[in-house]
Design an enzyme around this catalytic site. Structure first.
Site, PDB file in Angstrom:
ATOM      1  N   LYS A   3      -9.772  -0.449  10.973  1.00  0.00           N
ATOM      2  CA  LYS A   3      -9.886  -1.655  10.149  1.00  0.00           C
ATOM      3  C   LYS A   3     -10.097  -2.909  11.002  1.00  0.00           C
ATOM      4  CE  LYS A   3      -7.836  -0.232   5.848  1.00  0.00           C
ATOM      5  NZ  LYS A   3      -7.040   0.947   5.643  1.00  0.00           N
ATOM      6  N   HIS A  20       0.875  -1.177   0.000  1.00  0.00           N
ATOM      7  CA  HIS A  20       0.000   0.000   0.000  1.00  0.00           C
ATOM      8  C   HIS A  20       0.917   1.234   0.000  1.00  0.00           C
ATOM      9  CE1 HIS A  20      -2.688   2.993   1.915  1.00  0.00           C
ATOM     10  NE2 HIS A  20      -3.709   2.206   1.625  1.00  0.00           N
ATOM     11  N   GLN A  38      -4.269  -4.787   7.071  1.00  0.00           N
ATOM     12  CA  GLN A  38      -5.313  -5.723   6.644  1.00  0.00           C
ATOM     13  C   GLN A  38      -5.308  -6.999   7.482  1.00  0.00           C
ATOM     14  OE1 GLN A  38      -7.587  -4.878   4.458  1.00  0.00           O
ATOM     15  NE2 GLN A  38      -6.589  -2.945   3.969  1.00  0.00           N
ATOM     16  N   ASP A  61       3.383  -4.524   7.880  1.00  0.00           N
ATOM     17  CA  ASP A  61       2.195  -3.681   7.728  1.00  0.00           C
ATOM     18  C   ASP A  61       0.993  -4.606   7.901  1.00  0.00           C
ATOM     19  OD1 ASP A  61      -0.023  -2.371   6.870  1.00  0.00           O
ATOM     20  OD2 ASP A  61       0.788  -1.738   4.930  1.00  0.00           O
TER      21      ASP A  61
END
Lengths: 409, 122
Positions: A221, A117, A198, A195
């Site tokens: 999220k 991302h 998600q 990261d």
């Protein structure tokens, strides 16, 4: 035990109006967490730390309880390894600035993957410009798997300071083998940042077992509020790193000439922190933690499998990174997100038409332009699921897409 | 009224003026950073007016349809009048309500056209 979806959905009144399939952008927040935020403002609102009145004590306790809850959620050894930030973006920028500018020099390498991302790309490009460090990229194969031999050769060349990699692609839902990456990087003396923006909502994270050096995720999220995120860092690393932002809350003492920093975690939390959001995040995580990861993975896995079956039955639709022979991606290392394109229907037009029918998908490059360049497409449509989604919602998608295709025939 | 009105779909499927232009006075590329839609507008200017116009690009039905509809108005237009065109003019040309979420798509052509004219100013 399978999830009681009817009971879960009671926590999300907003879902009665929409088939919400844009969870990779943000997840909906359970009512219990929304209430926790407003209850905080009604009953406990005060600035944290250093206040001696009862409200300040109450707010500080609530804020530090939230830190404990996050520490437990990702199994960090010490709660002061949990730094509250505004989100994944700030967490990664913190590492890039603090570790990057204090340790990296010309010729050192940062390794990224084409899956990343933008928030795990641009802070490193900025660092490259400031320090002369190099950024090396790992490509994927046609099924979206990282080319691990490329990681091996970059590591063998030496001078790798940090490998910064997603735990789960926000576009194609592929899960890179992060445990293997961490082992390989450590063997060559490189640090690893995961990261987990998600990953955190869909799979269990154990930072001690992973042995990652840093891990970042966003509150919104994982069903929490917007405006709060987390940076996990190994204690000794965070202790040796210089502060990122400076100001109130992060100092031990300030004179006209200089200042000294507070201990962890305050050292990295300059300014008034997002206290109500931390309380909301703790409540959301406590709510999520009542379910077994096994049940969540099983439920979400079934939804993704169904979505792949439905989508691939549309002839003009191509799932990004799918096998050429049956047009289906391998499901064993996929979860939560599916990116696709349709011949003759632009993602913007598609998602506008689906939106009119109350079906929420996202169109664009999903903040992953290098990945879209890799596929040679300008934009894609993404379907991404959460714990509360149902098979009925997934089954609404195909007929709506077929109707959209007919508009442009 | 649906944004995918017949005339917009017709322009999207059969775009007018979508071609290269030899020796343009100005060519300008406009990109919608949010979604990657791209329009390149070519203009040939003579005696203070647009003598010839053409465009190339890729994107959604709204951005390409609007570009094609705008193109039909360009040739013969005085540069002075062209610089005064507004979003309301585009709304009128399209004849369908433009929601906020599609306004970037609908007005990409106007942005590109005005920036092409801006590139002309000495």
């Amino acid at each position: 035990m399978s999830l009681d979806l009817a009971k879960i959905r009671l926590q999300f009144p907003i879902l009665s109006e929409f088939a919400y399939l844009d969870n990779a952008a943000t997840a909906q927040t359970p009512q219990i967490a929304i209430d926790a935020v407003s209850d905080f403002y009604e009953d406990s609102n005060a600035n944290v730390h250093r206040g001696l009145h009862p409200l300040a004590e109450k707010a500080t306790e609530a804020y530090e309880d939230a830190r404990q809850a996050i520490s437990k959620f990702i199994n960090s050894k010490y709660s002061e390894e949990i730094i509250f930030t505004s989100g994944t973006t700030e967490s990664i920028n913190l590492v890039a600035r603090s570790l990057g500018e204090s340790e990296l020099k010309e010729g050192d390498k940062i390794v990224l993957t084409v899956l990343e991302h933008h928030s795990n790309i641009t802070p490193w490009l900025q660092l490259k410009n400031r320090t002369g460090a190099e950024v090396s990229w790992i490509d994927i194969d046609d099924e979206g798997n990282l080319k691990m031999d490329e990681l091996d050769s970059i590591l063998d060349e030496g001078n790798v300071s940090l490998v910064s990699v997603t735990g789960l692609s926000n576009v194609i839902g592929v899960r890179p083998p992060i445990e293997e990456i961490i082992k390989k990087a450590h063997a060559k003396g490189a640090k690893v940042l995961i990261d987990a923006a998600q990953l955190a909502a869909h799979h269990k994270i154990d930072v001690q077992k992973l042995d990652c050096d840093f891990l970042a995720f966003s509150g919104h999220k994982v069903y929490g509020p917007m405006g709060i995120g987390v940076l996990y860092g190994k204690k000794d690393l965070l202790e040796s790193m210089p502060p990122f932002q400076t100001g109130g809350g992060m100092i031990r003492s300030v004179s006209a000439e200089s200042f000294t920093c507070a201990d962890l975690p305050e050292k990295f939390e300059a300014g008034t922190p997002p206290v109500a959001e931390a309380v909301g995040l703790k409540t959301a995580i406590d709510w999520l933690s009542q379910f077994d990861w096994k049940d969540i993975e099983e439920h979400e896995g079934k939804l993704i499998e169904l979505a792949i079956k439905e989508l691939t039955s549309i002839n003009s639709l191509t799932i990004l990174c799918s096998k050429t022979e049956n047009r289906k991606p391998k499901t064993e290392n996929r979860s939560s997100s599916i990116g696709f394109t349709i011949d003759g229907v632009h993602p913007h037009d598609l998602t506008d038409i689906l939106g009119e029918k109350g079906i929420c998908l996202r169109a664009g490059h999903h903040c992953a332009q290098p990945l879209h360049e890799r596929f040679n497409v300008e934009a894609s449509t993404r379907l991404s699921i959460g714990i509360y989604n149902t098979e009925e919602e997934i089954l609404k998608v195909k007929p709506a897409i077929e109707e959209a295709i007919r508009v442009f025939e | 009224m649906n944004i995918y009105a017949e005339n917009i779909l017709d322009h999207f499927k059969n775009p007018r003026g979508k071609r290269e232009l030899a020796d343009p006075t100005v060519s300008h590329e406009e990109v919608n950073l949010a979604c990657g839609d791209k329009l390149t507008i070519h203009l040939k200017i003579e005696d203070g007016a647009i003598k010839e116009a053409a465009w190339e690009g890729s994107g959604c039905a709204i951005s390409l349809g609007a570009m094609s509809i705008l193109w039909e108005k360009l040739e013969g237009m005085k540069v002075k009048n062209a610089t005064e065109m507004s979003e309301d003019d585009i709304r009128e040309m399209l004849g369908v309500p433009i929601s906020k979420r599609r306004s970037k798509c609908a007005f990409l052509c106007l942005e590109g056209f005005k920036n092409a004219l801006f590139d002309l100013t000495p």
